[in-house]
Every structure is written in structure tokens, then in C-alpha cells.
Design an enzyme around this catalytic site. Structure first.
Site, mmCIF file in Angstrom:
data_model
loop_
_atom_site.group_PDB
_atom_site.id
_atom_site.type_symbol
_atom_site.label_atom_id
_atom_site.label_comp_id
_atom_site.label_asym_id
_atom_site.label_seq_id
_atom_site.Cartn_x
_atom_site.Cartn_y
_atom_site.Cartn_z
ATOM 1 N N ASP A 468 0.830 -1.213 0.000
ATOM 2 C CA ASP A 468 0.000 0.000 0.000
ATOM 3 C C ASP A 468 0.866 1.266 0.000
ATOM 4 O O ASP A 468 2.062 1.221 0.321
ATOM 5 C CB ASP A 468 -0.906 -0.040 1.245
ATOM 6 C CG ASP A 468 -2.259 0.591 0.995
ATOM 7 O OD1 ASP A 468 -2.369 1.420 0.087
ATOM 8 O OD2 ASP A 468 -3.211 0.268 1.736
ATOM 9 N N ASP A 535 -10.773 1.648 -3.657
ATOM 10 C CA ASP A 535 -11.357 1.256 -2.374
ATOM 11 C C ASP A 535 -12.869 1.205 -2.453
ATOM 12 O O ASP A 535 -13.535 0.858 -1.480
ATOM 13 C CB ASP A 535 -10.948 2.253 -1.286
ATOM 14 C CG ASP A 535 -9.601 1.886 -0.686
ATOM 15 O OD1 ASP A 535 -9.074 0.811 -1.037
ATOM 16 O OD2 ASP A 535 -9.074 2.679 0.110
HETATM 17 C C1 DGJ Z 1 -5.985 1.607 1.682
HETATM 18 C C2 DGJ Z 1 -6.304 0.431 0.822
HETATM 19 O O1 DGJ Z 1 -6.747 0.846 -0.429
HETATM 20 C C3 DGJ Z 1 -7.331 -0.440 1.541
HETATM 21 O O2 DGJ Z 1 -7.729 -1.483 0.712
HETATM 22 C C4 DGJ Z 1 -6.745 -0.923 2.818
HETATM 23 O O3 DGJ Z 1 -5.665 -1.785 2.566
HETATM 24 C C5 DGJ Z 1 -6.311 0.254 3.667
HETATM 25 N N1 DGJ Z 1 -5.456 1.153 2.935
HETATM 26 C C6 DGJ Z 1 -5.596 -0.203 4.885
HETATM 27 O O4 DGJ Z 1 -5.100 0.832 5.630
#
Ligand code: DGJ
Length: 735
Positions: A468, A535
Site C-alpha cells: 500500500d 477502495d
Molecule cells: C488503503 C487500501 O486501499 C485499503 O484497501 C486498505 O488496505 C487500507 N489502505 C488499509 O489501511
């Protein structure tokens, strides 16, 4: 100013129905053509193109024709964005004057390398490779050789001098008929929103100064003929394969661009001082991938999909069905709950479980923990082993979340190494999601992160990392280097880190995630295996996000998960079948809390998992097709097998429309000379209709309907009017 060199050779590269023709003129070569394949041209024909590529001399302009060179600058009276910007540090001289010094044409490889040198002690090599998919990859390498041969520097020998590079910009010409631009913008949970604008006079410029391509990445800039669509129109596209700051532009000057109308180009956006070339130093530009198609945006997508699929490291194994824990438990890690989730995941057919954020020291919220990559003993007294073993006992793979380039100021790491923060010497700059950036270009910080990840991957035999990157870079100032801007160094360091981990752990897969789809580019995809598109798991939004993410990436590289009935990102409530149908068209997974699902829901999800496994050979190797429909509430997209013997189409409705019916809707991309049997795939539930079903649908349900490809793709089927937020899955098999 210069005139054409009448004896200059002309080189033609061909590949993927595309031709690229360059005249090796003096002092600089120029691109005569980039677009449709013109066939194998004789020397005489190439000469004709060369001779006719000379524009007229116009009023109040240069006294000889203006030509567009491979490196346009003021030296050839180019008043647009220069191919190179910078200056000699000692004299301030900002006008390097390059000349062709040699070239290599490798015909079997379809590669042309131009070697240019200049009087300020610089060498530039420009490499053009046109592959069999029609992607023209262009790379620039600038090297400071030192020494000078020109009086313009004041006669002083400039060995030991420095060239401060501001930009190396690579561009190709566009014809007059390229009148419209489509590129992308976006925000958190709504990445890759297309925008269409006319090619203006002046510059359509997209600059990304966020330290990652980010959520509003231009992604793929396409210029094309008026109204170009998925299936129609001529399109010239550019992707900058780079994960740091970058630029894309289309530029049209009143005087045109030589014999062409405008240019499309881009490159890395350099911050002041990022590239200072002393004697022997080199700057490598990111690769710019250009693609031309006369089959609309689907034709461009095809080329990029083929390119990606031809990479030696492109995932070859069936893409495992994923369960990701994020939206099920967020930071609330608890072995009992997660074990139940794992068992339920196994029972519905999941093949890979990914433990998301929340497992490391102190990580009970987004405010702490980043940098302390040790399993938190308060939550995991026996380490991750009990969970990992549970996952493996079901024959599933195990994945773990990291955010290696980030740091919370409250972490032990920040306390021990404040000098490793990528921020100005005084103050830390604004926090984003309560976090700051770790300067992984700092050798010790890089090693620290590498060692922690390496140790965990080894200890738990981790199959997969969700990598991430949840914030943009602002004032990325290197404390270890006098405060120098560090975006480029950071980008190079992340590439080194990924490369090193992958070479140490063969078979380790990595997903590129950045607040959702904030780091999707062909630079990161050289060292990762999938991207998290967004997301947002709301299928109404996802239909669009996936459709446009697919403009560059084939479905097997794009994570598509089914989320909760009430989407966490939008609070929109949608049906399970619609969510499942949407998540089918990618590298599928589950993000919802299976522990809260009833037995009906679990069996529907199980049926979907079976459908995904049955169809993934097609979904992950076929050609993506998208229909051009005037009704924006209806979407038709599909995957047609490479040999066109089968296909799966999704007919989706997002909202209501004024029109009561859609009429006949062509199913694109089929073989006109084959007959296809149509089947409704209703394992995950039948979509709700806003009408009585058309007769053909009942026949398709029975499996008794077959039609010719010519009829299906040319004429189409009267598709039923679905209720909003419904999708119908139609499978076609050649008979
Ligand atoms: C952002 C990501 O896009 C999510 O899927 C998740 O992993 C969160 N971060 C976790 O902090």
C-alpha cells in the site's frame, strides 16, 4: 535553422499494424509518420514521404520550413514545449544544440536507436522499439560526457561542469484529424473518471506532482478523430510508465508541428535539483508507451493487454480467488473472528486469504504503527502462525499487507531515526492520514525495510504482499542530502526494493495499492502482479472504474472484490447478484464479512466462486470488448476468447433511462463466420427485469438459441430492460 538533408536515409519500423518512419536528417532526425501501417515501403516510396514532409514557408515566420525533430527545441525554431530543458551550471547556457552522431537500426528487433551529441558535453540516446503488438516504446538516456567543442560556452573548457536537467520530454506528431482528447482524473473511491476535451490551441497539460501517479492520474492520454469511441475511430495514445511525478500533454501551435498538426508527449516531471549531471553521470527517462489504433479505444486496450500478457513474469497460474480482511474487520484483529472468517472463506471456495492492515506494533488505528513491521504481541501473542496455519490447513495461500514507504511519527522507527523521514530539515510537513513518508532512498532505511519484509516473508512463507501507499508526497526533501528534492530518488528506491524482494523470494506475488488505485502504471507493473483498482466496492461505481481501468490493464491484473450490501464507501445498497456479477470481471475476491452472511448468501457466493473458477481461463486471456451505447445508464462489456470460440458478456443497468427499450444491441468482437449458442448464466441469481422477458431470453435460458456471429456483432440482440443496478450474464459458445 536548417533545411532537409536530401541524402538522409529513411528508416521504417513496422509492428502490430503500425508504421513508424524516421528520416535520419541533419542535424537532427525527424518523425515522418506514426500511425497506420503503410506496408513494406521501397526506398523510392520512403523518399517520397521524406520529400513531401517539408511544410511551406509561411508569412512572418522562419525563412526556411519549420521541421519537427525528434528533440524539438528553439534551435530549430520550435516554440512549443522543448524536448530538453536545463542549463550548464557555470555559464547558465540553456540551449544545448544536439546533432545526430550515429544510429543503430535493428530490423528483426524493430528497434531504432539514435545517438545525438551536443556541444555542451551531453550525449542523448533515443531508443524506439515498435513491438508486434503495435506499442512503440520510447526511452531516452542523457549522459554528461564533459568537455566542450563550442565557442558558445565562452571558450572555457567545461569538463567538471554540471548540466542541471529540468526536463527531458519525448513527443510524437499527431495529424490534423486528431481533434479530441480523452484522459482521466479521479479521487479517492472514484479513480479513472474519463474526461473528453477538444484539442485546443496551446497546451493540454496534465502534471502530476503527488509523488505517485495518484488517484487523478491521467493514466492513458488518447487523442483521436472526432467522437472516437470504444469500437470506432482512429486513436493515438500515450502512457508514461513511471510511478513518480510525471507529465502528459497534447500541444497545438498555430504553425503546427512541421508537416503535422500537433504533438503528444510527456515524461518525468523533475523537481529542481533532482537531476544534476556531472561528468559521466546519466539520466534515464521513464519509458513512454505510444499506441495507435484505428479500432477505437478497444483497439488501444488490446495492444496494451497483449503487451502486458507477453511479459515473462505475467501471472501464468490461475488467479486465485481472494478473501481480503479489510472491510470485514478493519483494525479489529482477533484470532477467533479471523479464524472463523478463514473457515468460511474456505467453505465458499476462496484460495488466498490476505490479512490487511492492523497486524503490526500498536496498529489499532491509522494513527500509529507504520514503520514498526513486527507482529503485535498484544493482539497476536503467538505471532501470525495460528492464523497462517489455519489458512494453509485449508490449502489456501496467505497474503499480508504492508505500507513500507510510510511512517507514523508515533512509531518506534520515527523515534529512532527522525532523519529517515522524507521531509524538510525543520518540521515534518503536513501529515496525511496521520502519516509521513519514509525516505527509502536513504540506504539504511531501505535496508531496514527490506530486512523486515524479508524476515516476515521467510518466517510465514508469505505468498502475496498487498503493498500500500496511502499518501501523496509533499515537500519530499531528503534530510540525508542537504534537503534535495527526493521524488525521483524515492521512485527509483521503491523499484529497487520490489526488485530485490522478488528476486530473493521467487514466486512471491505483490499487489500495487495506493489508497485504492493510486499507483497503477506500467513502471510499477514491471515488478508487481496485480493492482487494487479502488477502495470503492460499490458495484455501480465499480462498473465504471473497472471499465476504464481496463483501458490499460487486462482483467487478470485488476483486483475486483465483492463488498457489503451497503457499500462502505458510498452507503449505496445493492443486491448480491449485481455485486457478484461486477466482481467477476477481474481478479476476483471477497471483501465482505462472511461471518455475517446467512446460508443463502454463502451458497450464492459459493456458486459465484465456482463460476469464476470455470470462467477464469476465458476471463483472463480473452479480448476485452466494450460497446458504444448512447444510453449512459446501460453498459455492455465482454471478454471474447482469443480464438473467438467463446465469450462472456455483461449487460448492466446502473439507473433508469427515458427510453423504455434499448433496441438491438450489437455484441462486439465475435467471429462473423461462426455460430454461437447463447446461455444465460444465472448461478448467482437472475437479474430483475423492468419488463416481461423477450422471447429469446427464455430460449437462451434453455440453451436452445444459437445465432451467427455476423448477426450478433452486426445486428445485435434486443437486450431486456433491467431494473436499476442489475446485470445479466450471457455466455456464448461456438457450435
Ligand atoms: C488503503 C487500501 O486501499 C485499503 O484497501 C486498505 O488496505 C487500507 N489502505 C488499509 O489501511
Amino acid at each position: 535553422m536548417f533545411d532537409t538533408d536530401h541524402s538522409a536515409p529513411v528508416i521504417q519500423l513496422r509492428g502490430g499494424s503500425t508504421s513508424f518512419i524516421v528520416e535520419l536528417g541533419a542535424p537532427l532526425p525527424r518523425v515522418l509518420h506514426w500511425g497506420a501501417d503503410l506496408g513494406e515501403l521501397s526506398a523510392a516510396e520512403l523518399d517520397t514521404i521524406r520529400i513531401t514532409a517539408k511544410p511551406s514557408v509561411t508569412h512572418n515566420s522562419t525563412d526556411t520550413p519549420r521541421l519537427l525533430t525528434v528533440l524539438p527545441t528553439e534551435a530549430d525554431a520550435w516554440s512549443g514545449t522543448p524536448g530538453i530543458e536545463g542549463r550548464m551550471r557555470s555559464t547558465g547556457m540553456p540551449y544545448p544544440r544536439f546533432r545526430l552522431n550515429g544510429h543503430t537500426h535493428d530490423e528483426p528487433e524493430s528497434t531504432l536507436t539514435l545517438r545525438l551529441h551536443c556541444d555542451l558535453g551531453l550525449e542523448l540516446s533515443l531508443r524506439y522499439r515498435l513491438d508486434e503488438h503495435g506499442i512503440l516504446a520510447v526511452d531516452g538516456r542523457l549522459r554528461r560526457t564533459g568537455g566542450t567543442s563550442d565557442e558558445r560556452t565562452g571558450g572555457t573548457p567545461d569538463g567538471g561542469d554540471v548540466f542541471d536537467l529540468s526536463a527531458l520530454t519525448l513527443m510524437l506528431p499527431l495529424p490534423e484529424r486528431a481533434t479530441e482528447i480523452v484522459d482521466f482524473t479521479g479521487k479517492w473511491s472514484r479513480e479513472r473518471s474519463p474526461q473528453r476535451v477538444p484539442v485546443p490551441f496551446g497546451t493540454h497539460l496534465r502534471e502530476i506532482r503527488r509523488g505517485r501517479p495518484s488517484l487523478d492520474s491521467p493514466y492513458l492520454l488518447m487523442a483521436g478523430t472526432g467522437g472516437f469511441g470504444f469500437r470506432t475511430g482512429e486513436v493515438w495514445a500515450l502512457h508514461v510508465a513511471w510511478s513518480g511525478n510525471q507529465r502528459y500533454f497534447v500541444e497545438q501551435l498555430p504553425e503546427g508541428a512541421g508537416v503535422h498538426r500537433s504533438v503528444v508527449g510527456g515524461g518525468e516531471l523533475l523537481l529542481p535539483g533532482e537531476v544534476a549531471l556531472g561528468d559521466g553521470d546519466t539520466y534515464d527517462s521513464p519509458t513512454l508507451c505510444f499506441a495507435w489504433s484505428d479500432d477505437g479505444m478497444d483497439g488501444v486496450a488490446d495492444r496494451f493487454h497483449e503487451l502486458l500478457r507477453s511479459r515473462p513474469h505475467h501471472p501464468a497460474s490461475p488467479r486465485p480467488l481472494v478473501l481480503n480482511t479489510w472491510e470485514a474487520v478493519y483494525f479489529d484483529h482477533d484470532l477467533e473472528t479471523l479464524s472463523e472468517l478463514v473457515d468460511r472463506a474456505a467453505s465458499v471456495g476462496v484460495e488466498r486469504v490476505v490479512l490487511d492492515d492492523g497486524w503490526f506494533l500498536g496498529r489499532r488505528s491509522a494513527r500509529t504503527g507504520l514503520g514498526d513491521w513486527l507482529v503485535d504481541p498484544d493482539v497476536w501473542p503467538d505471532g501470525l502462525s495460528p492464523l497462517v496455519e489455519r489458512v494453509r490447513s485449508h490449502g489456501m495461500e496467505f497474503g499480508l499487507w504492508f505500507e513500507p514507504e510510510m511512517i507514523n511519527l508515533s512509531s518506534r522507527l520515527a523515534e529512532d531515526h527522525p532523519d529517515w523521514i522524507l521531509a524538510p530539515a525543520t518540521g515534518e510537513g503536513p501529515s496525511v492520514r496521520h502519516q509521513h513518508v519514509l525516505n527509502i532512498a536513504h540506504e539504511d532505511a531501505w535496508k531496514f525495510v527490506y530486512d523486515r519484509i524479508d524476515a516476515l516473508v521467510s518466517e510465514y512463507r508469505i505468498d502475496y504482499i498487498k503493498w500500500d501507499h496511502n499518501r501523496e508526497l509533499h515537500e519530499a526533501s531528503r534530510r540525508d542530502d542537504g534537503g534535495r528534492a527526493g521524488v525521483r530518488a524515492q521512485t527509483e528506491a521503491i523499484y529497487r526494493l520490489l526488485d530485490a524482494l522478488r528476486s530473493r523470494h521467487r514466486g512471491l506475488e505483490i499487489e500495487s495499492c495506493a489508497s485504492g488505485g493510486g499507483r497503477i502504471d506500467l513502471g510499477i507493473l514491471q515488478r508487481t502482479d496485480r493492482v487494487w483498482a479502488s477502495d470503492c466496492n460499490d458495484p455501480v461505481e465499480r462498473q465504471q472504474i473497472q471499465r476504464w481501468t481496463g483501458q490499460l490493464l487486462p482483467p487478470e491484473l485488476v483486483g475486483t472484490h465483492v463488498g457489503a450490501a451497503e457499500a462502505h464507501s458510498t452507503r449505496r445498497v445493492t443486491s448480491l447478484p449485481f455485486r457478484l456479477a461486477t466482481a467477476l470481471f477481474g481478479h476476483a475476491g471477497i471483501e465482505l464479512n462472511l461471518n455475517a452472511c446467512d446460508s443463502d448468501e454463502l451458497s450464492t457466493i459459493r456458486a459465484w466462486a465456482g463460476l469464476y473458477k470455470e470462467l477464469r481461463p476465458l476471463l483472463h486471456s480473452g479480448r476485452v470488448v466494450r460497446a458504444d451505447l448512447t444510453d449512459e445508464q446501460t453498459l455492455l462489456h465482454g471478454i471474447v476468447a482469443a480464438d473467438r470460440t467463446s465469450a462472456l458478456f455483461s449487460w448492466a443497468r446502473l439507473g433508469t433511462s427515458p427510453a423504455i427499450t434499448s433496441g438491438r444491441v450489437p455484441l462486439p468482437g465475435l467471429d462473423p463466420d461462426r455460430r454461437y449458442r447463447l446461455r444465460l448464466r444465472a448461478e448467482i441469481g437472475r437479474p430483475e427485469l423492468n419488463e416481461h422477458p423477450p422471447g429469446w431470453l427464455a430460449a437462451a435460458e434453455e440453451g436452445s438459441l444459437s445465432l451467427g456471429g455476423r448477426t450478433l456483432s452486426g445486428l445485435g440482440l434486443p437486450m431486456p430492460t433491467l431494473q436499476p443496478q442489475q446485470a445479466l450474464l450471457l455466455q456464448l459458445d461456438a457450435v
